[in-house]
Scaffold this motif. Structure first.
Motif, mmCIF file in Angstrom:
data_model
loop_
_atom_site.group_PDB
_atom_site.id
_atom_site.type_symbol
_atom_site.label_atom_id
_atom_site.label_comp_id
_atom_site.label_asym_id
_atom_site.label_seq_id
_atom_site.Cartn_x
_atom_site.Cartn_y
_atom_site.Cartn_z
ATOM 1 N N ALA A 5 0.860 -1.179 0.000
ATOM 2 C CA ALA A 5 0.000 0.000 0.000
ATOM 3 C C ALA A 5 0.895 1.227 0.000
ATOM 4 O O ALA A 5 2.046 1.168 0.423
ATOM 5 C CB ALA A 5 -0.911 0.001 1.213
ATOM 6 N N THR A 6 0.363 2.341 -0.465
ATOM 7 C CA THR A 6 1.113 3.591 -0.521
ATOM 8 C C THR A 6 0.504 4.596 0.454
ATOM 9 O O THR A 6 -0.717 4.735 0.529
ATOM 10 C CB THR A 6 1.069 4.179 -1.953
ATOM 11 O OG1 THR A 6 1.593 3.204 -2.852
ATOM 12 C CG2 THR A 6 1.877 5.451 -2.053
ATOM 13 N N LEU A 7 1.361 5.277 1.190
ATOM 14 C CA LEU A 7 0.919 6.309 2.127
ATOM 15 C C LEU A 7 0.516 7.544 1.323
ATOM 16 O O LEU A 7 1.296 8.074 0.533
ATOM 17 C CB LEU A 7 2.059 6.646 3.093
ATOM 18 C CG LEU A 7 1.761 7.585 4.241
ATOM 19 C CD1 LEU A 7 0.718 6.988 5.169
ATOM 20 C CD2 LEU A 7 3.034 7.883 5.007
ATOM 21 N N SER A 8 -0.714 8.021 1.528
ATOM 22 C CA SER A 8 -1.219 9.168 0.773
ATOM 23 C C SER A 8 -0.681 10.478 1.342
ATOM 24 O O SER A 8 -0.060 10.502 2.408
ATOM 25 C CB SER A 8 -2.750 9.183 0.797
ATOM 26 O OG SER A 8 -3.208 9.630 2.057
ATOM 27 N N GLN A 12 -2.751 8.515 4.894
ATOM 28 C CA GLN A 12 -3.699 7.414 4.985
ATOM 29 C C GLN A 12 -3.192 6.246 4.147
ATOM 30 O O GLN A 12 -2.509 6.445 3.140
ATOM 31 C CB GLN A 12 -5.075 7.839 4.464
ATOM 32 C CG GLN A 12 -5.701 8.942 5.282
ATOM 33 C CD GLN A 12 -6.974 9.471 4.647
ATOM 34 O OE1 GLN A 12 -7.151 9.407 3.435
ATOM 35 N NE2 GLN A 12 -7.856 10.006 5.475
ATOM 36 N N ILE A 13 -3.537 5.033 4.589
ATOM 37 C CA ILE A 13 -3.175 3.822 3.862
ATOM 38 C C ILE A 13 -4.438 3.003 3.649
ATOM 39 O O ILE A 13 -5.208 2.794 4.580
ATOM 40 C CB ILE A 13 -2.145 2.974 4.641
ATOM 41 C CG1 ILE A 13 -0.831 3.725 4.758
ATOM 42 C CG2 ILE A 13 -1.940 1.624 3.984
ATOM 43 C CD1 ILE A 13 0.212 2.995 5.568
#
Length: 70
Positions: A5-8, A12-13
């Motif tokens: 997943a990528t941290l926004s 947020q993930i």
């Protein structure tokens, strides 16, 4: 297969669906973040109702009190 997943920009993930499904996690569930070295464990916080009866059979009479500690 590794799920990522990528941290926004809002920090947020989004948890991948395969992980959510296999762990039976749902929207609105509360999680605890536990630092472990360079990693972080994501652990669901149990509902109070699910803890009912967890200490069934425990005796409140035979326990160590502060006065017993050395």
């Amino acid at each position: 297969m590794t799920n990522t997943a990528t941290l926004s920009a809002k920090f947020q993930i989004s948890i991948p669906k395969a992980v959510r499904t296999s762990q039976r996690w749902s929207a609105g569930q509360t999680f605890a973040f536990i630092p472990k070295g360079t990693a972080v464990l994501l652990v669901p916080v149990p509902e109070v109702e699910s803890l009912k009866g967890i200490a069934a059979g425990a005796s409140p009479t035979d326990y160590r009190d502060r006065s017993d500690r050395t």
